[in-house]
Design a protein around this motif. Sequence first.
Motif, PDB file in Angstrom:
ATOM      1  N   HIS A 100       5.040  59.746  79.140  1.00 55.49           N
ATOM      2  CA  HIS A 100       5.211  58.361  78.356  1.00 55.49           C
ATOM      3  C   HIS A 100       5.423  57.069  79.173  1.00 55.49           C
ATOM      4  O   HIS A 100       4.802  55.723  78.686  1.00 55.49           O
ATOM      5  N   VAL A 101       6.064  57.489  80.004  1.00 60.23           N
ATOM      6  CA  VAL A 101       6.390  56.202  81.222  1.00 60.23           C
ATOM      7  C   VAL A 101       5.998  56.196  81.906  1.00 60.23           C
ATOM      8  O   VAL A 101       5.973  57.689  82.358  1.00 60.23           O
ATOM      9  N   ILE A 102       5.741  55.642  82.893  1.00 63.19           N
ATOM     10  CA  ILE A 102       5.472  55.490  84.314  1.00 63.19           C
ATOM     11  C   ILE A 102       5.657  54.714  85.052  1.00 63.19           C
ATOM     12  O   ILE A 102       6.030  53.895  84.945  1.00 63.19           O
ATOM     13  N   PRO A 103       6.410  54.804  86.604  1.00 64.08           N
ATOM     14  CA  PRO A 103       7.002  54.490  87.265  1.00 64.08           C
ATOM     15  C   PRO A 103       5.748  53.299  88.230  1.00 64.08           C
ATOM     16  O   PRO A 103       4.808  53.309  88.479  1.00 64.08           O
ATOM     17  N   LYS A 130       6.345  51.286  83.063  1.00 64.50           N
ATOM     18  CA  LYS A 130       5.478  50.881  82.162  1.00 64.50           C
ATOM     19  C   LYS A 130       5.491  51.893  81.328  1.00 64.50           C
ATOM     20  O   LYS A 130       5.048  52.523  81.154  1.00 64.50           O
ATOM     21  N   CYS A 131       4.869  51.904  80.090  1.00 62.48           N
ATOM     22  CA  CYS A 131       5.005  52.098  78.592  1.00 62.48           C
ATOM     23  C   CYS A 131       3.750  52.448  78.494  1.00 62.48           C
ATOM     24  O   CYS A 131       2.565  52.003  78.702  1.00 62.48           O
ATOM     25  N   LEU A 132       3.444  54.546  78.120  1.00 57.17           N
ATOM     26  CA  LEU A 132       1.938  54.415  78.098  1.00 57.17           C
ATOM     27  C   LEU A 132       1.727  54.820  76.585  1.00 57.17           C
ATOM     28  O   LEU A 132       0.830  55.517  75.880  1.00 57.17           O
ATOM     29  N   GLU A 133       3.079  55.804  75.745  1.00 61.84           N
ATOM     30  CA  GLU A 133       2.709  56.410  74.704  1.00 61.84           C
ATOM     31  C   GLU A 133       4.457  55.691  73.909  1.00 61.84           C
ATOM     32  O   GLU A 133       5.648  56.070  74.528  1.00 61.84           O
ATOM     33  N   ALA A 134       4.205  55.595  72.515  1.00 61.46           N
ATOM     34  CA  ALA A 134       5.627  55.253  71.799  1.00 61.46           C
ATOM     35  C   ALA A 134       6.870  56.648  71.858  1.00 61.46           C
ATOM     36  O   ALA A 134       6.630  58.034  72.425  1.00 61.46           O
ATOM     37  N   MET A 188       7.528  50.426  73.330  1.00 59.09           N
ATOM     38  CA  MET A 188       6.490  50.648  73.043  1.00 59.09           C
ATOM     39  C   MET A 188       5.117  50.260  74.309  1.00 59.09           C
ATOM     40  O   MET A 188       5.212  49.899  74.732  1.00 59.09           O
ATOM     41  N   PRO A 189       4.063  51.336  73.462  1.00 58.55           N
ATOM     42  CA  PRO A 189       3.056  51.549  74.801  1.00 58.55           C
ATOM     43  C   PRO A 189       2.271  50.093  75.504  1.00 58.55           C
ATOM     44  O   PRO A 189       2.312  48.787  74.481  1.00 58.55           O
ATOM     45  N   VAL A 191       3.717  47.928  77.105  1.00 56.37           N
ATOM     46  CA  VAL A 191       5.056  47.101  77.541  1.00 56.37           C
ATOM     47  C   VAL A 191       5.636  47.617  78.993  1.00 56.37           C
ATOM     48  O   VAL A 191       6.578  48.784  79.039  1.00 56.37           O
ATOM     49  N   GLN A 192       6.101  46.575  79.345  1.00 56.68           N
ATOM     50  CA  GLN A 192       6.829  47.101  80.626  1.00 56.68           C
ATOM     51  C   GLN A 192       8.593  46.945  80.354  1.00 56.68           C
ATOM     52  O   GLN A 192       9.362  45.993  80.236  1.00 56.68           O
ATOM     53  N   TYR A 193       9.364  47.646  81.127  1.00 56.50           N
ATOM     54  CA  TYR A 193      10.516  48.429  80.604  1.00 56.50           C
ATOM     55  C   TYR A 193      11.687  48.348  82.295  1.00 56.50           C
ATOM     56  O   TYR A 193      10.848  48.639  83.220  1.00 56.50           O
ATOM     57  N   GLU A 194      12.451  47.927  82.367  1.00 57.11           N
ATOM     58  CA  GLU A 194      13.628  48.274  83.894  1.00 57.11           C
ATOM     59  C   GLU A 194      14.577  49.245  83.556  1.00 57.11           C
ATOM     60  O   GLU A 194      15.020  49.063  81.931  1.00 57.11           O
TER      61      GLU A 194
END
Length: 992
Positions: A100-103, A130-134, A188-189, A191-194
């Motif tokens: 659900h998230v990929i680096p 990067k979030c792909l799925e909630a 959230m799909p 959206v980028q996170y760290e």
Amino acid sequence: MLIRAMALAAITDLQAANFVDHGKWRGRKGYFISRNVAVFIAFVCVCTHVVTGLVVFYCLPRYVSSQLEAADMNLRPLGTGNHVTPPSHKALSSNRLPTHVIPTHYRIQLVPFIVEDNFTVSGEVWIRLKCLEAAQNITLNINDIEVNEGAVKVTQLHPKEIINVQVIEHVYNTDAQTYSAILDQHLMPGVQYELYIKFLGQINDLLQGFYRSSYIDPGTGQKRWLASTQFSPTDARRAFPCFDEPAFKARFTVSLARSANLSSLSNMPLRFTEPMSEIPGWEWDHYQETVPMSTYLVAFIISDLHSLDATMMNLSEDSFRFTVWSREFALPQTSYAASIGPKILHYLETYFNIPFPLPKQDMVALPDFGFSAMENWGLITFRESALLFDANISTEVNKERVAEVVSHELAHQWFGNLVTPWWWNDLWLKEGFATFIGYQGLHHVEPSWKNKDQFIRDHLQEVFMLDALESSHPISVPVEHTDQIREIFDRVSYCKGASVIRMMNHFLGEKTFKRGLTNYLQAHKFSSARQDDLWQQLTLQAHQDGSLPLHMTVKEIMDTWTLQTGYPVVTVTRNYKNGSAYISQERFLLSYKDSNTISNATWWVPLTFTKQEKPDFNTTRPQLWLENVVSAVVENLPDSRSWVLFNIQETGFYRVNYDHTNWRLLISSFQHLPDVTKAQLLDDALNLALSGRLEYSIALDLTSQLITDVEYLPWSAAFTALEHLDTMLALTPAYGNFKRIVLQLLDKVYNSLQFEDRKGDTHLDLLNRVMVMSWACRLDHEFCVWHAKNKYRQWMSHELEGVWETGLISPNQKEVVYCTAVKHGGADVWKFAWEKYLSSNVGSDKEHLLEALGCTREPWLLNRYLSWITSNSSGIRKQDGARVFVAVANNVVGHSLAFSFLRDNWDTIQSYYGVAFSSISRMVSAVAMYMNTPLQLSQLEKLRDENVNQLGTTTQSFEQAIEVVRANVRWMAESYDDVSEWLQSYSKYHYL
């Protein structure tokens, strides 16, 4: 959690000189604490374990990602509560990551302490996601890492602001080797996170992950320490938290802290160095950002190694640098690798029509290394014996090995690095191609070696025996657990993979094949792919070029070779009256007579053949196909006075059997056939007889034709196949006749080559002499043994420095001289070889000495030698333990000792060697060699059964070894008498 946090904080402070912001550290000289503080810390640690256990069992928060559940992470929701089940202990369950998230980017800062009282690493990693799925968690891999839970941060990245996401729980799954940060809100799909993690790791002694190595400086006698990485297949997670699967490609920016008297290396060039203010005398090395790559290809080294500039012109960029590294005193041994490395790299740029994408290439020889080499992008690491070559000490075989390994690893820079298999089930997609294409690069720099002919001996025939077992596996094999992944780093993935690629190159034609590869690499560069992606590109190119009929696809053909276990034997039964032949195929099994498996497998078999009247041994495009059917008929063959031969140059991955008449015709013409064809016929005939498909009288009559032959390839194939007879007969009454007959067959080639190297010897002459002398001395050839013992005796009596390296024993004689002298000598001879091993500065020579020490016939020496392979202080490096064990097991005197040692020390061996490499698997395979009685079979089965829950990565090796021993028992019951009778008859007829 408060107690756990307090304990971790205390441990972190004591071991890692305190975490501080931005990867900075306080200097330290050591810590002294009072008895009361020590008791308090111990009490806190005990409480931590107890409380943590209760928390894990009762109170773990819930995973809410459907992707996580689908990945079978053994962390299932329980009802509606905020809990999950504890990690499952089900053997070999999937430990794949959710998606659900990929680096997309890692920023890594590491501070390694490479000192004997503290091999720890303080690290920080910032991972952009990067979030792909909630989902309400971030799950990634860790192993042997302590996470500073209080410092873990998750932030949502917006163009104008950064929003913190609260981490409410930390969950560990030891079986899956994962850590999960449980969040207070859904990601959230789109959206980028760290994710930021501060952690404490280890510089271990396992030869995997971030590990330590050492060597003794010959000048000062001081031990020098260094730290290096080995991440393939699943050990980047030991060095830093990461998404440790090949499909999760990202860019990496690495910073390494080090003492100023050391240097560092990583995948990319150094960007800049700055002082480290927190620790006087330390510096930060900051490296350029990488191209997108998989975690298993990340690499870094901190050492005092020295370098040789190998840069040559005409590479893709003017600023490109090619450098070879080693210990200072071994640096002259890098010159051969430095001379061929840039040439091979440039050749591969041309071969693939794709420039090398990095600005530099380093090749590094390490004192301790588990594999032969590792293809880390831009920073290839090697075992010393696989990179270093000293013309005064190393053998021609060693030189060939260096060239082959260098070419293999450079081929990986495209096949494996630029385009990476999506998952480990397609390991062969990089290893098979690197093996095959590596031979193309090797041929480019050393064309006189005729390595394309040697390929059938080194790889194709080498893997035939393993793949003839029911317990073999497909080239592309489903794997989920890390133990399963490690098991497939075997000859099927490497040698069979390369062999079916070679077959494909021939049936498509080289022009189509190369264009298809280039299209595949261009379409998937900096990404990952599956084998079907390659088949698609090759089919498109083949149809465009007209090299494959439109009704056929590469996938349809190759799926029968990569998704099925084993390979076929094609049987040619001629009708001499009408000039036709009935062609049939079935799976070739070593024990097909008593097999429990009825195989209906068929393959798309490319058939090539030639006739005695106008023989053509060069056309290797198929004349017809067995199109995944059991049989077909071939017309227009010659009459009964002429032979036919199928599978020209053994380009197809299959054996060929003939009717008796055709075999006899081939035997009568054996002397007039090409060397490659002779090698093919010898290997096929002896192995067909071994499996019970051909009378031994035919196979041995064919072998007897070697009496007039002096060439390398036929003898190499014969010796490999005769190895089985040698071990089966070694303790039987028939062995005397076997020895006499083989020595008679060797007479011409032995006298042709003689014992000493000669001016003008070709590469194949040198290889042939080593092989022939080895067998002659093994079988107690009088002059061979005398020469070897005399050479060794002179060496022992001339202990002046340098004398032994400059002429007493030529490099290519060493393997034979060492083993023969130790075999026929006593404890003084053994001790002398051991002392030379300890003092040698050349990795390949050390390996020859280790193997020779296993040749002694003194049981007490062999037992002591075995006991040293589980001792860190013995002088035998962990990387060489299996080499020692195999040397003893291959000795007819030492075999039973080796098995007893393995059986009685199983737990110790498992603990010492771990699961990272094939060391224990090699030991298990070696003990099967001489076993051929029902009692020995039951002993091996008992060893497996007693340790059934601890086999780990040796599970497949045990099954294969047991199957081999079963076949040996059957052979003794069914074939021994036939072979003994033939040997007796031949001896009488030839008055031996």
